[in-house]
Design an enzyme around this catalytic site. Structure first.
Site, mmCIF file in Angstrom:
data_model
loop_
_atom_site.group_PDB
_atom_site.id
_atom_site.type_symbol
_atom_site.label_atom_id
_atom_site.label_comp_id
_atom_site.label_asym_id
_atom_site.label_seq_id
_atom_site.Cartn_x
_atom_site.Cartn_y
_atom_site.Cartn_z
ATOM 1 N N THR A 117 6.579 1.784 -5.374
ATOM 2 C CA THR A 117 5.625 2.550 -4.560
ATOM 3 C C THR A 117 5.909 4.047 -4.571
ATOM 4 O O THR A 117 7.073 4.464 -4.690
ATOM 5 C CB THR A 117 5.699 2.047 -3.096
ATOM 6 O OG1 THR A 117 4.991 2.962 -2.258
ATOM 7 C CG2 THR A 117 7.123 1.965 -2.585
ATOM 8 N N TYR A 141 10.062 0.854 4.500
ATOM 9 C CA TYR A 141 9.297 0.278 3.387
ATOM 10 C C TYR A 141 9.718 0.918 2.059
ATOM 11 O O TYR A 141 10.074 0.222 1.099
ATOM 12 C CB TYR A 141 7.799 0.471 3.630
ATOM 13 C CG TYR A 141 6.967 0.137 2.421
ATOM 14 C CD1 TYR A 141 6.937 -1.159 1.906
ATOM 15 C CD2 TYR A 141 6.233 1.126 1.760
ATOM 16 C CE1 TYR A 141 6.199 -1.457 0.773
ATOM 17 C CE2 TYR A 141 5.481 0.829 0.641
ATOM 18 C CZ TYR A 141 5.466 -0.458 0.146
ATOM 19 O OH TYR A 141 4.743 -0.755 -0.980
#
Ligand code: UDP
Length: 339
Positions: A117, A141
């Site tokens: 990501t 995250y």
């Protein structure tokens, strides 16, 4: 040769499955259906219901299906949730990925495509980012994903697993033929939220922050169509199987759109002037995240087909309308059943 697609019943994984099917690839989907949907897996694709952290299951599955490559999508992906439940994210996204990587090593799987990501960059000091920009994640995250990147890089050196690390920027849109799309309830992502407002699924929406140091004061992101992203995975698989060396690749178009521009595009494409309020900044949102998107083009020969915000929104909206029709039909059936 069979590809194991973890999270293949999810948003991005299901689009890779659709693309892989075009080439007649043997596919096995592994999904625990915590956020995936059986209905997103195309008919005829083999599905194993289970957890990527289930060592025993993986030890059977890899030899039984003669898996030679893993595309690992299964993960939790909501940044604010990761701030509230960091240990859940480190368990799900990091510890369980470790088990999967270990099973790949033990099972002789040499090709591993990993969904990483843009969140690994955090608040990058220079824009646009490149793969050389130092990672500096600001959310659990982002950290949960970066640790998997490191594990894969170490596993490459120690065991010869070749990893392709794909760092996704803002994924949006839906299959142009409307066979799959984002179905997650209570979705938080901007384009999904805006099309939900356009179809009347929610009363309106908020812009989180209008005082950022950007042209119109709202955050800027590099939105990429999910089918272009799926294509990048299929190209990565081919590249690894031909002996290509694993890389870190940013999956991005190389230009950004602001929150206000996205909302205006959704209003224009839908023809619905849905209600939009301004709200304070959301915790952990960097002002701008845009990549150059050059390396993926040169390494994989990737040529995006849908690099256009209106096209992304058109497909996202078509999918949202389909979901609305399906839920109306289900309501009507339930109402008839009670008559
Ligand atoms: N955003 C917003 N309203 C929403 C959802 C998102 O203003 O209802 C903003 C969010 O603050 C961020 C941008 O849209 O600046 C993209 O957010 P998203 O959650 O889609 O992706 P992220 O970049 O956080 O991964």
């Amino acid at each position: 040769m069979t590809v194991l697609v973890t999270g293949g019943a999810g948003y991005i994984g299901s689009h890779m499955v659709l693309d892989l099917m075009k080439t007649g690839e043997e596919i096995v989907v592994l999904d625990d259906f915590s956020t995936g949907f059986p209905g997103l897996v195309p008919a005829g694709v083999r599905v194993v219901e289970g957890d990527i952290g289930n060592r025993k299951l993986l030890e059977r599955l890899i030899p039984d299906y003669r898996i030679d490559a893993i595309a690992h999508f299964a993960a939790k992906i909501v940044v604010p949730e990761s701030v509230e439940k960091p240990l859940f994210y480190y368990d799900n996204n990091t510890s369980r990925a470790r088990t999967l990587i270990e099973a790949a090593v033990n099972g002789g799987v040499k090709h591993f495509i990993f969904s990483s990501t843009a969140a690994v960059y955090g608040n990058a000091e220079t824009m646009p980012v490149t793969e050389e920009t130092p990672p500096n994640p600001v959310s659990p995250y982002g950290r949960s994903k970066l640790m998997v990147e490191w594990m894969l890089e170490d596993a490459r050196v120690a065991y010869g697993v070749e990893p392709m690390i794909l760092r996704y920027f803002n994924v949006a849109g839906a299959d142009p033929l409307c066979r799959s799309g984002q179905a997650t309830p209570r979705a938080t992502h901007l384009i999904k939220t805006a099309v939900e407002a356009a179809v009347g699924k929610r009363a309106g929406m908020s812009i989180f922050g209008t005082d950022y140091p950007t042209a119109d004061g709202t955050c800027v992101r590099d939105y990429i169509h999910v089918s272009d992203l799926a294509r990048a995975h299929v190209l990565a698989l081919d590249y690894l199987r031909k002996g290509g060396k694993g890389q870190v690749l940013n999956c991005a178009y190389g230009h950004g759109s602001s929150v206000s521009e996205v909302i205006e595009t959704v209003r224009k494409v839908s023809g619905v002037n849905f209600n939009v309020e301004t709200a304070p900044r959301r915790a952990g949102d960097p002002a701008e995240i845009v990549a150059t998107g050059e390396k993926i083009r040169s390494v994989l020969g990737w040529e995006p087909q849908y690099d256009d915000l209106e096209t992304i929104v058109t497909h996202a909206l078509a999918w949202e309308r389909k979901l609305m029709d399906q839920s109306r039909q289900a309501d009507a059936r339930a109402a008839l059943a009670t008559v």
